[in-house]
Design an enzyme around this catalytic site. Structure first.
Site, short mmCIF file in Angstrom:
data_model
loop_
_atom_site.label_atom_id
_atom_site.label_comp_id
_atom_site.label_asym_id
_atom_site.label_seq_id
_atom_site.Cartn_x
_atom_site.Cartn_y
_atom_site.Cartn_z
N ALA A 107 0.87 -1.17 0.00
CA ALA A 107 0.00 0.00 0.00
C ALA A 107 0.91 1.23 0.00
O ALA A 107 2.07 1.15 0.42
CB ALA A 107 -0.87 -0.02 1.24
N GLY A 153 0.45 -5.08 0.65
CA GLY A 153 -0.71 -5.12 -0.25
C GLY A 153 -0.39 -5.76 -1.59
O GLY A 153 -1.28 -6.29 -2.27
N GLU A 203 -0.66 -9.39 -1.02
CA GLU A 203 -2.10 -9.67 -0.85
C GLU A 203 -2.81 -9.66 -2.21
O GLU A 203 -3.71 -10.47 -2.45
CB GLU A 203 -2.71 -8.63 0.10
CG GLU A 203 -2.19 -8.78 1.52
CD GLU A 203 -2.65 -7.67 2.45
OE1 GLU A 203 -2.32 -6.49 2.20
OE2 GLU A 203 -3.35 -7.98 3.43
N GLU A 247 4.21 -5.45 7.27
CA GLU A 247 3.43 -4.39 7.93
C GLU A 247 3.84 -4.14 9.37
O GLU A 247 3.74 -3.02 9.86
CB GLU A 247 1.92 -4.72 7.87
CG GLU A 247 1.27 -4.53 6.51
CD GLU A 247 1.37 -5.76 5.61
OE1 GLU A 247 2.14 -6.70 5.93
OE2 GLU A 247 0.67 -5.78 4.59
N1 CO8 Z 1 4.62 3.28 -0.53
C1 CO8 Z 1 5.03 4.47 -0.99
N2 CO8 Z 1 6.20 4.66 -1.60
C2 CO8 Z 1 7.01 3.58 -1.74
C3 CO8 Z 1 6.65 2.32 -1.27
C4 CO8 Z 1 5.39 2.17 -0.66
N3 CO8 Z 1 4.92 0.99 -0.23
N4 CO8 Z 1 7.66 1.46 -1.54
C5 CO8 Z 1 8.61 2.18 -2.16
N5 CO8 Z 1 8.23 3.47 -2.28
C6 CO8 Z 1 8.97 4.57 -2.89
C7 CO8 Z 1 10.13 5.02 -2.01
O1 CO8 Z 1 9.68 5.91 -1.02
C8 CO8 Z 1 11.04 5.66 -3.03
O2 CO8 Z 1 10.54 6.92 -3.34
P1 CO8 Z 1 11.56 8.21 -3.38
O3 CO8 Z 1 12.52 7.89 -4.50
O4 CO8 Z 1 10.66 9.36 -3.67
O5 CO8 Z 1 12.23 8.26 -2.05
C9 CO8 Z 1 10.83 4.80 -4.28
O6 CO8 Z 1 9.58 4.12 -4.09
C10 CO8 Z 1 11.92 3.75 -4.47
O7 CO8 Z 1 12.00 3.00 -3.26
P2 CO8 Z 1 13.38 2.73 -2.48
O8 CO8 Z 1 14.34 3.85 -2.73
O9 CO8 Z 1 13.05 2.41 -1.08
O10 CO8 Z 1 13.89 1.43 -3.26
P3 CO8 Z 1 14.84 0.29 -2.69
O11 CO8 Z 1 15.21 -0.56 -3.86
O12 CO8 Z 1 15.93 0.85 -1.86
O13 CO8 Z 1 13.90 -0.57 -1.70
C11 CO8 Z 1 11.87 -1.74 -1.07
C12 CO8 Z 1 12.80 -1.28 -2.22
C13 CO8 Z 1 12.60 -2.80 -0.23
C14 CO8 Z 1 10.65 -2.34 -1.72
C15 CO8 Z 1 11.54 -0.52 -0.17
O14 CO8 Z 1 11.08 0.54 -1.01
C16 CO8 Z 1 10.47 -0.81 0.86
O15 CO8 Z 1 10.75 -1.40 1.89
N6 CO8 Z 1 9.22 -0.35 0.56
C17 CO8 Z 1 8.11 -0.51 1.51
C18 CO8 Z 1 7.61 -1.93 1.56
C19 CO8 Z 1 6.51 -2.07 2.56
O16 CO8 Z 1 6.67 -1.86 3.75
N7 CO8 Z 1 5.32 -2.45 2.07
C20 CO8 Z 1 4.15 -2.65 2.91
C21 CO8 Z 1 3.35 -1.38 2.99
S1 CO8 Z 1 2.00 -1.47 4.13
C22 CO8 Z 1 0.84 -2.37 3.32
O17 CO8 Z 1 1.01 -2.79 2.22
C23 CO8 Z 1 -0.46 -2.61 4.04
C24 CO8 Z 1 -1.52 -3.18 3.12
C25 CO8 Z 1 -2.89 -3.13 3.70
C26 CO8 Z 1 -3.41 -1.72 3.86
C27 CO8 Z 1 -4.82 -1.70 4.27
C28 CO8 Z 1 -5.35 -0.35 4.71
C29 CO8 Z 1 -5.02 0.80 3.86
#
Ligand code: CO8
Length: 261
Positions: free
Chosen positions: A67, A112, A115, A135
């Site tokens: 998400a 997400g 999921e 999460e």
């Molecule tokens: N949301 C928003 N932005 C994101 C997300 C995300 N999930 N993942 C990556 N981005 C963005 C980063 O902020 C970054 O943006 P910017 O260049 O502007 O800083 C860009 O994408 C590239 O990401 P990274 O620089 O972090 O790339 P890396 O290769 O270093 O890392 C990862 C990749 C490992 C995937 C890392 O980005 C990461 O850990 N992302 C988050 C993963 C995460 O925690 N996902 C779970 C989110 S919570 C969820 O999904 C709940 C679902 C249910 C919700 C129900 C109610 C709403």
């Protein structure tokens, strides 16, 4: 195909390819994207020229990275429930689609994203794909059905481990756990295999395929008697011309030509 802000849609040989495209955030799902996925799946329900669906991600390294954390960071008790229910409803519509839906996972499938993949009927992944429900790192839990679907795919113990630790697993481990059906080298091979599998399913009796999906989904719906549903669907098959065609083709030693009727 209609234009979307966060998706690219292509209809190719009866297969609707839905590509999630939010490259700036590794295809993270914001509300706009969830709503557009719902609309795109509705096309699969309504358009008789669509016989199967592939959902994939536009990025080299991400299917869907979860998400949109920037969006959900502003949630409160009331709208968080609405967000979760809206996503659950969208993913349930994928699961309940009577046409086969394959997740072609080309990179990170986190939160997400994992999921979303689990709501599809089959999952295939590239070697570089990574799966996880991280999460807990954000003080959250899965909200788009992950707590319910992950145990059915990998078992209770492994599902709890993945959701409690937030650990990410590689495609090969996801394959061993039964979270994905196949792992392939790269995106080109991924799309080829997804189309090949769909081609095979699409050559079968479509009504029967839809009934298989409904009956298997009943396993997860505690209020539904899946055995009763199976017996009803089995009985309903006998009213279809595909049943007459399938059995006649067997006796006549030829390939069946199913009409979906
Ligand atoms: N949301 C928003 N932005 C994101 C997300 C995300 N999930 N993942 C990556 N981005 C963005 C980063 O902020 C970054 O943006 P910017 O260049 O502007 O800083 C860009 O994408 C590239 O990401 P990274 O620089 O972090 O790339 P890396 O290769 O270093 O890392 C990862 C990749 C490992 C995937 C890392 O980005 C990461 O850990 N992302 C988050 C993963 C995460 O925690 N996902 C779970 C989110 S919570 C969820 O999904 C709940 C679902 C249910 C919700 C129900 C109610 C709403």
């Amino acid at each position: 195909m209609p234009e979307f802000e966060t998706l690219e849609l292509v209809l190719e040989g009866g297969i609707l390819i839905i590509t999630i495209s939010r490259p700036e955030s590794l295809n993270a799902l914001n509300v706009k994207c969830i709503n557009e996925i719902k609309e795109a799946i509705q096309i699969a329900y309504d358009d008789t020229s669509v016989k199967g669906v592939i959902i994939t991600g536009s990025e080299e390294k991400a299917f869907v990275a979860g998400a949109d954390i920037k969006e959900i960071s502003a949630l409160n008790e009331v709208n968080a429930r609405k967000f979760a229910e809206n996503g659950q409803e969208t993913f349930a519509s994928i699961e309940a689609c009577e046409k086969p839906v394959i997740a072609a996972v080309n990179g990170y499938a986190l939160g997400g994203g994992c999921e979303l993949a689990m709501a599809c009927h089959l999952r295939i992944a590239t070697e570089n794909a990574k799966f996880g429900q991280p999460e807990v790192n954000l003080g959250l839990i899965p909200g788009y059905g992950g707590t319910q679907r992950l145990p059915t795919l990998v078992g209770r113990g492994k599902a709890l481990e993945l959701m409690m630790t937030g650990d990410l697993i590689k495609a090969q481990e996801a394959l061993q756990l039964g979270l994905v059906n196949y792992v392939v080298a790269d995106k080109a091979a991924l799309m080829d295999l997804a189309k090949k599998i769909l081609g095979k399913v699409m050559s079968k009796a479509p009504l029967a395929v839809g009934m298989v999906i409904n009956c298997v989904n009943a396993v997860y719906h505690k209020e539904e008697n899946g055995y009763q549903l199976e017996a009803n669907c089995f009985s309903n098959c006998t009213h279809t011309s595909d049943f007459a065609e399938g059995t006649a083709a067997f006796v006549e030693k030829r390939k069946p030509a199913f009409q979906g009727e």
